[in-house]
Design a protein around this motif. Structure first.
Motif, PDB file in Angstrom:
ATOM      1  N   TYR A   1      -5.810  -1.875   4.120  1.00 40.85           N
ATOM      2  CA  TYR A   1      -4.735  -2.130   5.080  1.00 40.85           C
ATOM      3  C   TYR A   1      -3.670  -2.993   4.409  1.00 40.85           C
ATOM      4  CZ  TYR A   1      -7.312  -6.555   6.035  1.00 40.85           C
ATOM      5  OH  TYR A   1      -7.958  -7.763   5.936  1.00 40.85           O
ATOM      6  N   ALA A   2      -2.552  -3.144   5.096  1.00 41.52           N
ATOM      7  CA  ALA A   2      -1.448  -3.919   4.528  1.00 41.52           C
ATOM      8  C   ALA A   2      -1.227  -5.170   5.368  1.00 41.52           C
ATOM      9  CB  ALA A   2      -0.179  -3.070   4.504  1.00 41.52           C
ATOM     10  N   GLY A   3      -0.997  -6.286   4.718  1.00 45.38           N
ATOM     11  CA  GLY A   3      -0.692  -7.530   5.428  1.00 45.38           C
ATOM     12  C   GLY A   3      -1.905  -8.034   6.193  1.00 45.38           C
ATOM     13  N   ASN A   4      -1.660  -8.673   7.323  1.00 40.99           N
ATOM     14  CA  ASN A   4      -2.772  -9.192   8.130  1.00 40.99           C
ATOM     15  C   ASN A   4      -2.266  -9.349   9.557  1.00 40.99           C
ATOM     16  OD1 ASN A   4      -1.745 -11.982   8.728  1.00 40.99           O
ATOM     17  ND2 ASN A   4      -1.693 -12.034   6.495  1.00 40.99           N
ATOM     18  N   ARG A   5      -3.148  -9.793  10.450  1.00 42.16           N
ATOM     19  CA  ARG A   5      -2.717  -9.998  11.844  1.00 42.16           C
ATOM     20  C   ARG A   5      -3.093 -11.409  12.297  1.00 42.16           C
ATOM     21  NH1 ARG A   5      -4.656  -4.334  13.707  1.00 42.16           N
ATOM     22  NH2 ARG A   5      -5.366  -5.345  15.617  1.00 42.16           N
TER      23      ARG A   5
ATOM     24  N   ILE B   1      -3.252  -2.207  16.620  1.00 42.53           N
ATOM     25  CA  ILE B   1      -3.330  -1.199  15.555  1.00 42.53           C
ATOM     26  C   ILE B   1      -1.924  -0.757  15.138  1.00 42.53           C
ATOM     27  CG2 ILE B   1      -4.159   1.129  14.983  1.00 42.53           C
ATOM     28  CD1 ILE B   1      -6.480   0.601  17.038  1.00 42.53           C
ATOM     29  N   LEU B   2      -1.012  -0.689  16.128  1.00 40.03           N
ATOM     30  CA  LEU B   2       0.351  -0.242  15.803  1.00 40.03           C
ATOM     31  C   LEU B   2       1.065  -1.223  14.877  1.00 40.03           C
ATOM     32  CD1 LEU B   2       1.480   1.231  19.241  1.00 40.03           C
ATOM     33  CD2 LEU B   2       0.834   2.506  17.177  1.00 40.03           C
ATOM     34  N   ASN B   3       0.707  -2.500  14.990  1.00 41.74           N
ATOM     35  CA  ASN B   3       1.251  -3.520  14.094  1.00 41.74           C
ATOM     36  C   ASN B   3       0.782  -3.236  12.658  1.00 41.74           C
ATOM     37  OD1 ASN B   3       2.111  -5.859  12.847  1.00 41.74           O
ATOM     38  ND2 ASN B   3       0.918  -7.262  14.105  1.00 41.74           N
ATOM     39  N   SER B   4      -0.519  -2.943  12.527  1.00 37.90           N
ATOM     40  CA  SER B   4      -1.043  -2.601  11.196  1.00 37.90           C
ATOM     41  C   SER B   4      -0.425  -1.314  10.680  1.00 37.90           C
ATOM     42  CB  SER B   4      -2.569  -2.441  11.246  1.00 37.90           C
ATOM     43  OG  SER B   4      -3.179  -3.694  11.439  1.00 37.90           O
ATOM     44  N   ALA B   5      -0.187  -0.354  11.577  1.00 33.93           N
ATOM     45  CA  ALA B   5       0.393   0.935  11.164  1.00 33.93           C
ATOM     46  C   ALA B   5       1.812   0.723  10.639  1.00 33.93           C
ATOM     47  CB  ALA B   5       0.385   1.913  12.331  1.00 33.93           C
ATOM     48  N   LYS B   6       2.571  -0.140  11.327  1.00 31.39           N
ATOM     49  CA  LYS B   6       3.947  -0.422  10.904  1.00 31.39           C
ATOM     50  C   LYS B   6       3.931  -1.032   9.498  1.00 31.39           C
ATOM     51  CE  LYS B   6       8.101  -2.708  12.717  1.00 31.39           C
ATOM     52  NZ  LYS B   6       8.323  -3.863  11.838  1.00 31.39           N
TER      53      LYS B   6
ATOM     54  N   LYS C   1     -12.325   3.576   6.099  1.00 31.15           N
ATOM     55  CA  LYS C   1     -11.611   4.514   6.960  1.00 31.15           C
ATOM     56  C   LYS C   1     -10.103   4.434   6.744  1.00 31.15           C
ATOM     57  CE  LYS C   1     -15.074   3.477  10.473  1.00 31.15           C
ATOM     58  NZ  LYS C   1     -15.941   4.640  10.415  1.00 31.15           N
ATOM     59  N   SER C   2      -9.441   5.550   6.984  1.00 32.03           N
ATOM     60  CA  SER C   2      -7.980   5.511   7.112  1.00 32.03           C
ATOM     61  C   SER C   2      -7.698   5.112   8.566  1.00 32.03           C
ATOM     62  CB  SER C   2      -7.388   6.881   6.772  1.00 32.03           C
ATOM     63  OG  SER C   2      -7.738   7.829   7.771  1.00 32.03           O
ATOM     64  N   GLY C   3      -6.519   5.407   9.086  1.00 31.65           N
ATOM     65  CA  GLY C   3      -6.276   5.137  10.500  1.00 31.65           C
ATOM     66  C   GLY C   3      -5.173   4.135  10.793  1.00 31.65           C
ATOM     67  N   TYR C   4      -4.524   3.611   9.730  1.00 28.38           N
ATOM     68  CA  TYR C   4      -3.359   2.760   9.966  1.00 28.38           C
ATOM     69  C   TYR C   4      -2.076   3.473   9.534  1.00 28.38           C
ATOM     70  CZ  TYR C   4      -6.733  -0.973  10.702  1.00 28.38           C
ATOM     71  OH  TYR C   4      -7.772  -1.736  11.172  1.00 28.38           O
TER      72      TYR C   4
ATOM     73  N   ILE D   1     -19.135   0.730  -7.280  1.00 23.45           N
ATOM     74  CA  ILE D   1     -19.937   0.921  -6.062  1.00 23.45           C
ATOM     75  C   ILE D   1     -19.608   2.263  -5.415  1.00 23.45           C
ATOM     76  CG2 ILE D   1     -19.859  -1.579  -5.716  1.00 23.45           C
ATOM     77  CD1 ILE D   1     -18.536  -1.062  -3.011  1.00 23.45           C
ATOM     78  N   SER D   2     -20.555   2.764  -4.633  1.00 20.39           N
ATOM     79  CA  SER D   2     -20.344   4.027  -3.920  1.00 20.39           C
ATOM     80  C   SER D   2     -19.392   3.796  -2.768  1.00 20.39           C
ATOM     81  CB  SER D   2     -21.665   4.558  -3.376  1.00 20.39           C
ATOM     82  OG  SER D   2     -22.484   4.911  -4.442  1.00 20.39           O
ATOM     83  N   ILE D   3     -18.392   4.647  -2.663  1.00 20.32           N
ATOM     84  CA  ILE D   3     -17.424   4.540  -1.577  1.00 20.32           C
ATOM     85  C   ILE D   3     -17.329   5.882  -0.879  1.00 20.32           C
ATOM     86  CG2 ILE D   3     -14.996   4.173  -0.985  1.00 20.32           C
ATOM     87  CD1 ILE D   3     -14.817   2.154  -3.268  1.00 20.32           C
ATOM     88  N   LYS D   4     -17.501   5.888   0.434  1.00 16.58           N
ATOM     89  CA  LYS D   4     -17.306   7.092   1.241  1.00 16.58           C
ATOM     90  C   LYS D   4     -16.012   6.921   2.036  1.00 16.58           C
ATOM     91  CE  LYS D   4     -21.038   9.515   0.364  1.00 16.58           C
ATOM     92  NZ  LYS D   4     -20.959  10.872  -0.203  1.00 16.58           N
ATOM     93  N   ALA D   5     -15.244   7.995   2.146  1.00 21.62           N
ATOM     94  CA  ALA D   5     -13.952   7.925   2.828  1.00 21.62           C
ATOM     95  C   ALA D   5     -14.015   8.668   4.164  1.00 21.62           C
ATOM     96  CB  ALA D   5     -12.879   8.562   1.956  1.00 21.62           C
ATOM     97  N   THR D   6     -13.462   8.026   5.183  1.00 25.54           N
ATOM     98  CA  THR D   6     -13.444   8.637   6.513  1.00 25.54           C
ATOM     99  C   THR D   6     -12.008   8.731   7.021  1.00 25.54           C
ATOM    100  OG1 THR D   6     -15.639   7.774   6.999  1.00 25.54           O
ATOM    101  CG2 THR D   6     -14.289   8.417   8.884  1.00 25.54           C
ATOM    102  N   PHE D   7     -11.658   9.916   7.511  1.00 24.63           N
ATOM    103  CA  PHE D   7     -10.317  10.121   8.074  1.00 24.63           C
ATOM    104  C   PHE D   7     -10.316   9.717   9.551  1.00 24.63           C
ATOM    105  CE2 PHE D   7      -7.674  13.262  10.515  1.00 24.63           C
ATOM    106  CZ  PHE D   7      -6.470  12.604  10.298  1.00 24.63           C
ATOM    107  N   LEU D   8      -9.510   8.688   9.860  1.00 21.39           N
ATOM    108  CA  LEU D   8      -9.430   8.177  11.232  1.00 21.39           C
ATOM    109  C   LEU D   8      -7.991   8.268  11.741  1.00 21.39           C
ATOM    110  CD1 LEU D   8     -10.636   6.657  13.714  1.00 21.39           C
ATOM    111  CD2 LEU D   8     -10.489   4.538  12.406  1.00 21.39           C
ATOM    112  N   GLY D   9      -7.405   9.445  11.604  1.00 18.44           N
ATOM    113  CA  GLY D   9      -6.058   9.631  12.161  1.00 18.44           C
ATOM    114  C   GLY D   9      -6.066   9.365  13.661  1.00 18.44           C
TER     115      GLY D   9
END
Ligand SMILES: [Zn+2]
Length: 412
Positions: A83-87, A110-115, A147-150, A173-181
């Motif tokens: 994610y970008a920044g923080n809240r 979440i919209l703040n994180s998306a912005k 996860k994605s989603g932001y 390390i093992s990383i699994k990616a999840t699409f959270l549109g």
């Protein structure tokens, strides 16, 4: 390269034959060997046992673990660490009495994180996320789902998933990616929810699947977010493109999301702070792992997942952090294990099972991670000298980790 770890005070989560998960009463059993050795060959666990049975071995490196506990590294099956920044401003606003809704109405949530995400370059997001990933590895996490989603736009979601892919390529390390549109509805689709779902199904999922950028598909199934019917539509679209569902359900309300997850054979259903007897019943005898996120409950002061009732009903439980900028700005699995014991009344044995083998199951990697088994990845935690493994939840807030092995090498 052969590494011998000898004189281990106690070696935890020893499974001669691999199990994929442990459920119900089995969760109280944590197999261990006292005064043990463990041999690593390259990146795998080659052998282990009691010191009296230590075979002759030509080790390149010998570690004396006298007084120390060794266990498999944590498997954190639910995070949003890209994610970008923080809240932190919202955090202070909540302390000052603003409700989650008021904060959301002021452009928070979440919209703040998306912005922020959409305004930040891919390189900068990678740099910020890399620091968090390194921190959680040092805290003992040896496998993580992200996860994605932001993004909430096709460009933003792809950007996040590319960052996850790059982390997976650059870290051992093992990383699994999840699409959270389907995390929430973006502002420009507020009056056209069907339009956004259509974009997820017809544009985002096909593009992401084609580029092999995700392993799983996720939906935030909750009042005010995605309905059960919408969740089912998105899960089906993911399945059509080879993405198994792992979904957010029952955080604030029980609206049938668990039943939907089970119907679509979701790998996991996560949150579960609000559970009705029918929800527990629906999970019995299924392949869907219930995942609890106690540090989210802690941070938001919302109910904890009723682990005792679920375990008594025979269900398995996995524990994960939910590391994210809004509701859980922490990726510390040691704190999660402690909080599960302190607030959810899980025993240390249950909590360690939930954070290792069951966490591995919840991200589809229990064949290679989550227990001390020959042939599994040598992803290990060596503690500082401690009196017993009870210290791990008991001394919450202390860092008891001396070193972390990932793929057979100390991560520093
Ligand atoms: Zn989450």
């Amino acid at each position: 390269m052969i590494t011998l770890i000898k004189n281990i005070k106690e070696l935890l989560q020893v499974r001669e034959t691999s199990v994929s998960k442990v459920s119900g009463a089995e969760m109280a059993i944590l197999p261990t060997i006292k005064n043990a050795f463990l041999i690593i060959k390259d990146n795998l666990i080659a052998d282990f046992g009691a010191m009296e049975n230590l075979p002759e071995v030509k080790a390149d490196k010998i570690i004396d673990a006298t007084g120390r506990i060794v266990l498999p590294s944590w498997c954190d099956s639910h995070t949003h660490i890209v994610y970008a920044g923080n809240r932190e401003q919202e955090f202070v606003d909540r302390i000052n009495g603003f409700t989650y809704e008021e904060i959301a109405n002021r452009g928070g949530g979440i919209l703040n994180s998306a912005k922020k995400l959409n305004e930040t370059s891919e390189e900068e997001i990678y740099e910020q996320s890399r620091i968090r990933l390194e921190e959680v590895i040092r805290l003992g996490t040896g496998a993580v789902e992200i996860k994605s989603g932001y993004g909430l736009t096709i460009e933003g979601e792809l950007k996040m998933l590319r960052v996850i892919k790059r982390l997976a390529e650059n870290y051992p390390i093992s990383i699994k990616a999840t699409f959270l549109g389907a995390h929430t509805f973006p502002i420009h689709y507020k009056e056209n929810k069907a339009g956004y779902i259509d974009e997820i199904i017809t544009k985002m999922i096909p593009e992401i699947a084609q580029n092999k950028l995700a392993d799983y598909v996720d939906v935030f199934c909750e009042n005010g977010y995605f309905s059960v019917e919408e969740t089912e539509k998105i899960m089906q679209a993911g399945i059509d493109f080879g993405l198994k569902p792992k979904i957010h359900v029952n955080q604030f309300n029980s609206i049938g999301g668990i039943q939907a997850g089970v119907k679509f054979n979701a790998l996991s259903v996560d949150h579960l702070e609000i559970m009705n007897p029918e929800d527990t019943e629906a999970l019995k005898g299924t392949e869907t792992m219930p995942v609890a996120l106690p540090s989210c409950s802690y941070f938001l002061s919302i109910p904890y997942t009723p682990a005792r009732e679920m375990i008594t009903a025979g269900l398995p439980i996995a524990l994960a952090t939910d590391f994210n900028p809004g509701s859980t700005p922490s990726g510390n699995m040691n704190f999660v294990v402690a909080t599960a014991c302190i607030k959810m009344k899980m025993t240390p044995e249950e909590a360690i099972n939930a954070a290792t083998i069951n966490g591995a199951y919840a991200m589809g990697i229990s064949e290679t991670h989550g227990s001390i088994t020959k042939g599994k990845k040598a992803n290990l935690i060596i503690t500082k000298p401690i009196s017993s493994y009870y210290q791990i939840p008991y001394a919450f807030g202390s860092n008891l980790i001396e070193s972390v092995f990932i793929e057979g090498e100390i991560f520093s």
